[in-house]
Design an enzyme around this catalytic site. Sequence first.
Site, PDB file in Angstrom:
ATOM      1  N   ASP A  98       0.851  -1.186   0.000  1.00  0.00           N
ATOM      2  CA  ASP A  98       0.000   0.000   0.000  1.00  0.00           C
ATOM      3  C   ASP A  98       0.889   1.239   0.000  1.00  0.00           C
ATOM      4  OD1 ASP A  98      -2.427   1.487   0.237  1.00  0.00           O
ATOM      5  OD2 ASP A  98      -3.261  -0.160   1.411  1.00  0.00           O
ATOM      6  N   ASP A 199      -3.045   4.636  -2.315  1.00  0.00           N
ATOM      7  CA  ASP A 199      -4.126   5.218  -1.526  1.00  0.00           C
ATOM      8  C   ASP A 199      -4.494   6.608  -2.054  1.00  0.00           C
ATOM      9  OD1 ASP A 199      -5.721   4.961   1.006  1.00  0.00           O
ATOM     10  OD2 ASP A 199      -4.605   6.772   1.520  1.00  0.00           O
ATOM     11  N   GLU A 256      -6.446   3.835  -5.899  1.00  0.00           N
ATOM     12  CA  GLU A 256      -7.726   4.109  -5.247  1.00  0.00           C
ATOM     13  C   GLU A 256      -8.117   5.534  -5.606  1.00  0.00           C
ATOM     14  OE1 GLU A 256      -9.687   4.329  -0.787  1.00  0.00           O
ATOM     15  OE2 GLU A 256      -7.696   5.152  -1.161  1.00  0.00           O
ATOM     16  N   HIS A 329     -11.106  -2.985   3.247  1.00  0.00           N
ATOM     17  CA  HIS A 329     -10.965  -2.538   4.645  1.00  0.00           C
ATOM     18  C   HIS A 329     -11.782  -1.283   4.947  1.00  0.00           C
ATOM     19  CE1 HIS A 329      -8.261  -0.047   2.373  1.00  0.00           C
ATOM     20  NE2 HIS A 329      -8.145   0.782   3.401  1.00  0.00           N
ATOM     21  N   ASP A 330     -12.254  -0.590   3.913  1.00  0.00           N
ATOM     22  CA  ASP A 330     -13.040   0.633   4.099  1.00  0.00           C
ATOM     23  C   ASP A 330     -14.535   0.419   3.844  1.00  0.00           C
ATOM     24  OD1 ASP A 330     -10.976   2.334   4.809  1.00  0.00           O
ATOM     25  OD2 ASP A 330     -10.565   2.955   2.751  1.00  0.00           O
TER      26      ASP A 330
END
Length: 561
Positions: A98, A199, A256, A329-330
């Site tokens: 990430d 991210d 993302e 995870h979100d």
Amino acid sequence: MNKIWWKESVIYQIYPRSFKDSNGDGIGDLNGITEKLPYLQELGVDIIWLSPVFKSPNDDNGYDISDYRDIMDEFGTMEDFDRMLEEAHKHGIKIMMDLVVNHSSDEHKWFQESRKSVDNPYRDYYIWKKPVDGEPPTNWGAAFGGSVWEFDELTGEYYLHLFSKKQPDLNWENPKLRQEVYEMMRYWLDKGIDGFRMDVINFISKDTSYPQGEIRDGHNYGNGSKYYMNGPRIHEFLQEMNKEALSPYETITVGEMPGVNVEQGKLYTGENRNELNMVFHFEHVGLGDGNYGKWDPNPWKLTDLKKIFTKWQKDLENEGWNSLYWSNHDQPRAISRWGNDSEEYRVISGKMIATCLHMMQGSPYIYQGEEIGMTNVKFESIEDYRDIETLNAYRDLTEGSLTHEEIFKGIYERSRDNARTPIQWDDSENAGFTAGTPWINVNPNFKEINAEAVLKDPESIFYYYKQLIQLRKRNEIVVYGSYDLLLEDDEQIFAYTRTLGDEKLLVICNFSGERPEFNLPDGIEYTKKELLISNCDADSNESIAKLELGPYEARVYRLIK
């Protein structure tokens, strides 16, 4: 279309804190991941996307990085990381890390220097502005509540943070900062990692005139997103990153990108544009959002979901590449959000939504626990929640916007902590996740839902996922075939075809608990059919001209002219 390894890969996301604890401190770690690599090899995934494991004070569970070249103490050491990477490669699994470079932690040495004085060499690594008439420079609201601007007494200026005040935004206008980022990326690629998930990477270019944002009814802050999402220099920055840090290596990259549309998606993922391989868009996960976003959700319609998936499937077909996901995870747990998590329908609906996603064109992402059918959690008290976004929303929205009951309905449906409860490995204490006290409570349903149980059951959701992965590996049509939607206006059935040469796949998914009738549209011609996979006891000889589907039934046929 270019054929390449990452298009044929299935990716599994690990959120390390909640995956497997090896030392009893209640927090998942790198050695816990290494221990479970045979399990992931059995499932058949090709790549692990590892949520951040870098040094961090954990204001936002690792997405606030204080040292990009070191490992978070709770997760282990660099030696543990190197061993995990080596073992993953031995098991035929690549590692995608990430990359969090829109912002750092305020405890990063760059920021510690930056805030010391206005002429510090690191000052321009971040975005600092003078007050305007004693007020913040803009009215923008931050993602986790409050203003995006934090006043710093020492120099009398504000710094920008689109997320928490402990996550100051990096200044990508500064070429020295960009070179620091590329050098750090090369450090990890030289170690042997295989790529990056980036991210909120489409936030790195801001409109440097910093206009005011529009204030919606019931909101205290302006919406500044159009001034930092997909900003003016974003493609220049990503092409530079590709040239400087990615192109010398064989990598997989996914960005993302909240607020990205399909036209922008083509620019980010176009094969000749040298930016990224694929993007995560957010259109489908926003379905049903209310006036307060996900915190007061409404029902969603299948026709809207189909429209979104179909638009991305068709528009990127020859010009880019899709990432396919239900959860991460979100996001809440896939079965609770898109299927039916009741005892009666949890497993069959879990298999159905997996079928729908994995048969599309693009790279499928499996979020940890999805393959065993994990569900959302309903903690009774706000004290049981750990997610900064959830806690801040509860604090802000119960001050007059939503009642306790209303916000808790939203938390139960959409809180990020739904995805962050520990993986349920077995039915022992703490679901086999830890010998200590877990950092967040385990979902109480671990006695019924756990990895040990599904591995013993040949009809389990785990082995169904394994079958779907194998179908993708053995059939080029699943990877490279074109997509066409059927029954566009049907509110219960999501059906589509995939076509490659003379071969066609017919995918039929019932998103309802009812028994709708599927009627094969005109124009689909075939001489032979083969039932490739189904989540119930379907008769393979049954005519597909007209089918009565069971609740949450899914079928995939191969049709040959």
